[in-house]
Structure formats: structure tokens, C-alpha cells
Design a protein around this motif. Sequence first.
Motif, PDB file in Angstrom:
ATOM      1  N   ASP A 385     -39.112 -23.438  43.402  1.00 40.52           N
ATOM      2  CA  ASP A 385     -39.262 -22.827  44.746  1.00 40.52           C
ATOM      3  C   ASP A 385     -39.067 -21.543  45.088  1.00 40.52           C
ATOM      4  OD1 ASP A 385     -39.756 -25.639  44.810  1.00 40.52           O
ATOM      5  OD2 ASP A 385     -37.982 -26.280  46.247  1.00 40.52           O
ATOM      6  N   VAL A 389     -41.901 -18.609  46.707  1.00 35.95           N
ATOM      7  CA  VAL A 389     -41.525 -17.516  47.662  1.00 35.95           C
ATOM      8  C   VAL A 389     -41.994 -16.016  47.230  1.00 35.95           C
ATOM      9  CG1 VAL A 389     -39.674 -16.503  49.273  1.00 35.95           C
ATOM     10  CG2 VAL A 389     -39.902 -18.979  48.572  1.00 35.95           C
ATOM     11  N   ALA A 392     -45.616 -15.872  47.153  1.00 36.46           N
ATOM     12  CA  ALA A 392     -46.313 -15.622  48.353  1.00 36.46           C
ATOM     13  C   ALA A 392     -46.245 -14.325  49.140  1.00 36.46           C
ATOM     14  CB  ALA A 392     -45.646 -16.796  49.225  1.00 36.46           C
ATOM     15  N   ASN A 393     -45.124 -13.464  48.576  1.00 34.02           N
ATOM     16  CA  ASN A 393     -44.741 -12.367  49.434  1.00 34.02           C
ATOM     17  C   ASN A 393     -45.437 -10.960  48.513  1.00 34.02           C
ATOM     18  OD1 ASN A 393     -42.907 -12.585  51.872  1.00 34.02           O
ATOM     19  ND2 ASN A 393     -42.125 -13.951  50.393  1.00 34.02           N
ATOM     20  N   PRO A 430     -41.576 -26.161  48.125  1.00 34.61           N
ATOM     21  CA  PRO A 430     -41.385 -24.997  48.984  1.00 34.61           C
ATOM     22  C   PRO A 430     -41.552 -25.183  50.572  1.00 34.61           C
ATOM     23  CG  PRO A 430     -43.560 -24.463  48.189  1.00 34.61           C
ATOM     24  CD  PRO A 430     -43.002 -26.033  47.585  1.00 34.61           C
ATOM     25  N   GLU A 433     -43.843 -22.679  55.649  1.00 29.94           N
ATOM     26  CA  GLU A 433     -44.045 -21.075  55.799  1.00 29.94           C
ATOM     27  C   GLU A 433     -44.461 -20.694  54.530  1.00 29.94           C
ATOM     28  OE1 GLU A 433     -41.885 -22.695  59.143  1.00 29.94           O
ATOM     29  OE2 GLU A 433     -41.313 -22.462  57.087  1.00 29.94           O
ATOM     30  N   THR A 434     -43.858 -21.007  53.508  1.00 29.09           N
ATOM     31  CA  THR A 434     -44.131 -20.675  52.191  1.00 29.09           C
ATOM     32  C   THR A 434     -45.474 -21.161  51.717  1.00 29.09           C
ATOM     33  OG1 THR A 434     -41.831 -20.578  51.571  1.00 29.09           O
ATOM     34  CG2 THR A 434     -43.509 -20.420  49.735  1.00 29.09           C
TER      35      THR A 434
END
Length: 534
Positions: A385, A389, A392-393, A430, A433-434
Motif C-alpha cells: 500500500d 502511494v 502515484a506521486n 490503497p 485518492e491513491t
Amino acid sequence: MAEIKLTRVDQGQTKIKNVPIAVTPEGFWCCPSPVVFQKNLKTQNPLNKPKPSSPPPPPPPKTNSQKKPILVSERRPAPTPSRLAVYDDQQCGGSERPPITTPVASERAPRPKVESLPRKVAIEFGETGTCDTKVVLFGKQGFCVKLSVHRDVLTEKSSFFAEKLSEQSGLSCLQINDCEDVEIYVETVGLMYCKDMKPRLMKQSVSRTLRILKVAEFLGFSSCIQSCLEYLEAVPWVGEEEEEKVVSTVLRLQGEGIGINPVLKRVSSDISNVPKDTLSHIIELVLKSNEERGRREMKSIVLKLLRENNSVPSPADSTDTCNEMIYRSCRTCLDSLLSLFKQAAEPEFANKPSDHREAIVKRIALEADNLSWLVEILVDKQAADEFAVMWANQQELAVLHGKLPIVCRYHISCISGKLYVGIGRGELLPSKETRLMLLQTWLQPLMDDYSWLQHGCRSFDRKLVEEGIGRTILTLPLEDQQSILLSWLGSFLKAGDNCPNLQRAFEVWWRRTFIRPYVEEKVDVVSDSSNLSK
């Protein structure tokens, strides 16, 4: 282990049969092979060889050409230190031979069942004239083994015999009932006459040595225990089952001066941080390797072994430490990928020598493959998880992705595909939002690389990735589903097979958007009409 009785030697009638035995270099007996025990037991079963109900026909008359018949006394073998006897009582029997009689067939009693026969099969060892003590073993399978032994040898080698024989100094016979392993018991007593037990143990298997070790512990035969442990420490163990037997048997040993640590060092270490440091070193070696075949095979082996570790309960701090180590490697790979993408995105990169460009492309593929492998490990450990994140960033990396030639960049889309598959299977969870950010950041780059992924990536499974993407989209709110699927529809209508086929997800979204509200409205109308009729 067995019931012990101390008795004096009594005389009885026995029927003797020679039994082959092995002799130690010191000139004393040791246990015969297991086949000898089994054969002797079978030959004493009166039902194995049924006798004829009538006397045999008389022999034909002699002629001049016939040989002289051999007398029974000429057939009799020479006496040996080993004899087999059949006992009809439970006492320590002697060795006198009874007269041979032939019963009449008409007077023979009905044959009893084997289970009801009071017989005992006995094997006798040792020179009766030179020994001063007898040990009689009654086994559970019908064996009765008589050992003619020396009192001073038993008391010197065995604390068990020393205690039992010292209780009454005049006793000359020790009887042990319900002996679980007569064969090994005899072998172990025979080893008391060996100055060096190592040559004897070298001829044994590991399983047989473990049986000797068990009896030696019961008898308090410390030198035999030590020799067995030295043998087990040096001999290879074949298979996990044999390893488990050795370790469990050795761990059960109790007593002062028994050195079990050399044996256990094969399966355990005194250094507390060895597993953590060793795993970190192994993963580092795999990540830095440039040899394709070795990397591929070791990645598969390490992943398989880590999956086995996941099935075994482990302390929480150990699991956290392992995850932290893997995430450190992930961050290192991400930093390296970003640096390589920046170099490949420079305007003058196309003017660089071909060797330099090829080296950058190979390093990008290597780091992307490393990161994909680490993600697979984290997914198996149900600890991916946080990486979702992190990935994704990576907006900067995604922007650079569009500036690079497809041959340089397509490998990193495999990472996005693994995350979509994991979310679709429920292997990582996740936040909403993720999940939305993963699709917004990396779905379009994956669609741009889709043609190369199908033909250039060996581990890419098109159907699996398409199902994972569709399921990930369908976990979002309906409005986000609509936005992403309409964007995909425009790409699919242009690229066709060079774009992921998300039709199943599109159908589900369609039903949720256009059919389900109608069904709900119809249910409401039906319920209102039923209320009015009432």
C-alpha cells in the motif's frame, strides 16, 4: 522404555538353530542384520510350513547305483557363539538340547491359532563359558534375545546397567520385558565392546543411528551418545523429513556433558541479526547483477523462498524490519530511475555516442525490472500500500516519460500494471485518492506503451493487466469511472489492439449509469402502487 526384572538363570529345554552374526574387531558379537531377525521370526511360525496329514510314502528300494544315505548327525552344523531357541516359558532359558521325538499323526492335537501360541523366538549371543551375566530381552513382536555378557563391561559403559546390577550383587540375569526395539538394543549392547565406534556407525544410516542414540540415552551409554552425535554432525542429512527427525531427536537429549550444539549449529546460528543482514545482502546482490540468466533464476528462487516465509508466523518487529529494508531498495531504484530519465530527456542525448545511449537504456530497463520485482515481493507480503502511494506521486517521472523514446521508457509501465493487478485482486488496498491518482498519473503512459509491452516484455500478461485496470476503475465513485472510461474510449477507438481492452469495465459502468437507476425507479413505482391498493 521397558519393564525390568532381575532374576537368576534357570535351566530349561531349548531347540537350537545356528544364526549368523557379525563379529567386531575386538572379537565380540554385534547385532546381525534386520533380515536375520525377520527370517528367524518367520521360520518359527508353525503355520508357515504345514505338515502332511499322513506319513510320507516309503522310499524306493535301494539299487547299486544309489548313494549311501546321509546321517542326521553328519548334517549338523558346527556350534557357533550364536544360537536360536524356542521357549515355552518366560524364564531365562539354558542351552541343553532335548531328545528328538516324532509324534504319531493320529495323536496330533488340533492346530491352535498363531495368536494363541506361547512361543518365543530367541537369538543367543556371546560365549556362555566366558561370560558371567545374562541379559534377556523380550520384544513386542515375539523375539526373546539372550545376551551372554560381561558384568564389568556393562557396569563400566552403562549407568543403567551399573545401577540395576548393583542392587543385588549375586544376580546373574537381567530380564527386560516389552522392549520396543530389540534389534537396536542388541546392537547398542554390542557397541559396548568396541574401542572405536566410528567405523561401526559409518556403516549405518541416519535413521538407524537415531534409533541407536535413543537406546544409548536410555542405557546411559555416554560414549555411544557422543559417537552418535559426532556421526550426525558430519554426515549429510537427506531431505527435510530426515532433518526434522535429527533435530527433534537431538533436542530431546538431556543430561550433563551431552554436546548437542555442534549438531544444531547446522540449522541455527548464534548471531541474532544474521537473517536480516543476510536477506539484505542477497537482495542487494540480485539488484546489482547484470547477468540476465542468473538474475532471472535468483529472482524466482528468492521470491519463492520469501513466499514460504510469509506462510510461517514471525514476530512483528522482524516483519517490519524486512519491509523497511525492501522499501529502502525501492527508494534507491526510484531515485536511479528519475536520474536516468532526466539524462535521456536532455536535448543532446540523441547526439551522444551510441554506446552511451545503449548503456542508459539498459540501466533504465534494469532498474525498472528491479523495481517490478520488489513490488511483487511487497504484494506477496501484503505490504504494497505504501508503494502505491509512492508510485502515484511520481508526477515528475510521468512527465519525463512522455519525452523519452518508447524504447527507453516502456519498462516502467510494467510497474503500473503490477499495481493495477494487485488492486484488482484485493492484494493491496490503497485509499480512494491513491487509486484515482494511480489511474490519472500512469494509465495514459501505460496505454501509450501498450504495443511495446505486448511484444517486448516477456512477463506481460495482457488479459491479467486489462482485468486489473478495469477492476481498479470500478472501485472508484461513478463520476470518476465515467471520466476515466470515456478518456479510454477515445484512445481505444484510435489504437484498437494497441490499447488495453476495457470493454467489460465499460459494460459494468454502463449498467450502473443507465440501467440501475431505471430498475430502482421501477421498484419504487411498484412499491407505491402496492401501497395505494391497500
